[in-house]
Scaffold this active site. Structure first.
Site, PDB file in Angstrom:
ATOM      1  N   ASP A   1      32.705  27.042  36.724  1.00 21.69           N
ATOM      2  CA  ASP A   1      32.110  27.583  35.497  1.00 21.69           C
ATOM      3  C   ASP A   1      32.378  26.691  34.295  1.00 21.69           C
ATOM      4  O   ASP A   1      32.455  27.169  33.164  1.00 21.69           O
ATOM      5  CB  ASP A   1      32.620  29.009  35.237  1.00 21.69           C
ATOM      6  CG  ASP A   1      31.783  29.734  34.191  1.00 21.69           C
ATOM      7  OD1 ASP A   1      30.566  29.490  34.124  1.00 21.69           O
ATOM      8  OD2 ASP A   1      32.353  30.539  33.425  1.00 21.69           O
TER       9      ASP A   1
ATOM     10  N   ASP B   1      27.439  28.480  41.200  1.00 18.94           N
ATOM     11  CA  ASP B   1      27.398  27.451  40.138  1.00 18.94           C
ATOM     12  C   ASP B   1      27.973  26.106  40.565  1.00 18.94           C
ATOM     13  O   ASP B   1      27.977  25.166  39.764  1.00 18.94           O
ATOM     14  CB  ASP B   1      28.103  27.909  38.855  1.00 18.94           C
ATOM     15  CG  ASP B   1      27.352  29.006  38.122  1.00 18.94           C
ATOM     16  OD1 ASP B   1      26.150  29.209  38.427  1.00 18.94           O
ATOM     17  OD2 ASP B   1      27.942  29.668  37.261  1.00 18.94           O
TER      18      ASP B   1
ATOM     19  N   ASP C   1      30.316  40.192  32.702  1.00 19.51           N
ATOM     20  CA  ASP C   1      30.126  38.743  32.766  1.00 19.51           C
ATOM     21  C   ASP C   1      31.090  37.998  31.848  1.00 19.51           C
ATOM     22  O   ASP C   1      31.178  36.776  31.921  1.00 19.51           O
ATOM     23  CB  ASP C   1      28.693  38.371  32.366  1.00 19.51           C
ATOM     24  CG  ASP C   1      27.666  38.906  33.334  1.00 19.51           C
ATOM     25  OD1 ASP C   1      27.888  38.781  34.553  1.00 19.51           O
ATOM     26  OD2 ASP C   1      26.644  39.449  32.879  1.00 19.51           O
TER      27      ASP C   1
END
Length: 388
Positions: A113, A151, A345
């Site tokens: 991330d 990701d 999130d």
């Protein structure tokens, strides 16, 4: 072993009798064949359901319980090798007893991330390999669907200014993803899928080279829309285009020639008909995430935010279609709930100084923490409805 509190079992039975009785007009057919695994929920979800029931909000309580009793992925990351081996062994063993297939979301890649809201993961490649070795030991010969490192490919270190001029960290990322594929895919019952982000992010021509470098040729395929909100239609089309482009490139074609998701569909389909002759059985398959896409993506108010963060706890989203291994699409192996619906999130500031989320007027919970307000939105705006 999974344990359901006595009060929860009684509450679930009672609410199910009231609100979740079988319907002759259900929106989706009942699956026949293998089922997907339902893990234990975030304990805060049970607390919320109990509080709602005590307040007389029985429909909302039933909705939260129905949401957490729907098959969804089990996330692993940050545990030590010994811990993750033990935890995964417990999950695959429980799933095996229930004749179900667990979905494992592995999330421990170094620099994950871009060190933002979900920062963490292994310290380096050596540590990551040890962690993946432990995951493999935990799975053993039992069945598992693995969505490998959300990701990891769509958000490389080079994409977020965290690499050096030589691309050292990005090169290491590809080594790590390839190692995981080579360690996990050969396991007897394991299928590994690689990250593509989502249809609103990378074009087909951008993500396909990353998949190839990540070792998709040796994996079962790829996944899209993890933790995002794109519609099932957009996800399936994106998956078909990626799979077709992979087949075209594998046959010697140029990735730049592949149609992407923003081509007119008729033109893209005509190109596929003319250039891709590989049968679906020999193409790379994909899975999608429908956990929060019932209302599709959020469109932020025009001009309101300098960085709207449309991916971060957007308001009034809903649960999407239920997970299934029977999609009716020869390229799509499953529709899954990869993101745990109801979990935050992260702290969404949308370009403001914060600390409140200006779209909600509250401070959002940390990434992965239960978000009661969002959980209720997902239930109330679910499409199809979670209670029927």
């Amino acid at each position: 072993m999974r344990r359901t509190p006595t009060w929860l079992a009684a509450l679930t039975v009672g609410l199910a009798a009231l609100f979740v009785a079988p319907s002759a007009h259900a929106a989706e057919p009942v699956d026949r064949g293998p089922s997907l695994y339902v893990p234990d929920a975030n304990p805060a979800a049970y607390d919320q359901a109990l509080e709602l029931a005590r307040a007389g909000q029985f429909l909302d309580a039933a909705g939260v319980l129905a949401m957490v009793n729907t098959p969804q992925a089990v996330w692993f990351g940050d545990q030590s090798p010994a811990q993750v081996e033990q935890l995964i062994r417990g999950v695959v063993r429980d799933a095996d007893k229930e004749d179900a297939i667990p979905v494992l979301a592995l999330y421990d890649i170094p620099g994950r991330d871009c060190s933002n809201y979900s920062a963490g993961g292994a310290a380096d490649t050596t540590e990551y390999k040890e962690w993946i070795d432990a995951v493999a030991r935990g799975i053993g010969g039992r069945d598992a669907l693995v969505t490998l490192e959300p990701d990891a490919l769509a958000l490389l270190p080079s994409d977020c200014g965290q690499d050096d001029a030589q691309g050292t960290k990005t090169a290491a990322r590809y080594v790590e993803v390839n190692y995981a594929v080579d360690k996990l895919e050969p396991l007897a019952g394991t299928r590994v899928y690689l990250d593509t982000g989502h249809p609103g992010w990378h074009t087909v021509n951008s993500i396909v080279p990353r998949l190839i470098k990540g070792g998709v040729a040796r994996a079962s395929g790829f996944y899209t829309n993890a933790s995002n909100y794109n519609t099932d239609d957009a996800n399936s089309w994106y998956g078909k285009l990626i799979s077709s482009c992979l087949a075209y490139v594998d046959g010697g074609g140029d990735v730049a020639e592949c149609p992407h998701q923003w081509w007119p569909r008729a033109d893209a389909q005509a190109w596929l008909d003319a250039h891709v002759k590989t049968p679906p059985s020999r193409m790379k398959h994909f899975v999608t995430d429908s956990s929060r896409n019932g209302q599709g993506p959020w469109t932020p108010p025009a001009g309101k935010y300098t960085d709207a963060q449309d991916w971060c706890n957007p308001p009034n989203r809903g649960l999407g279609a239920r997970p299934t291994l029977r999609t009716g699409d020869p390229l799509q192996d499953a529709r899954l709930w990869i993101k745990t619906p109801g979990e935050s999130d992260g702290l969404c500031l949308r370009g403001t100084a914060g600390p409140e989320d200006p779209e909600r007027g509250t401070v959002d919970p940390d990434a992965g923490d239960w978000f009661p307000e969002q959980a209720l939105e997902l239930v109330r705006f679910a499409s199809p409805p979670i209670l029927r």
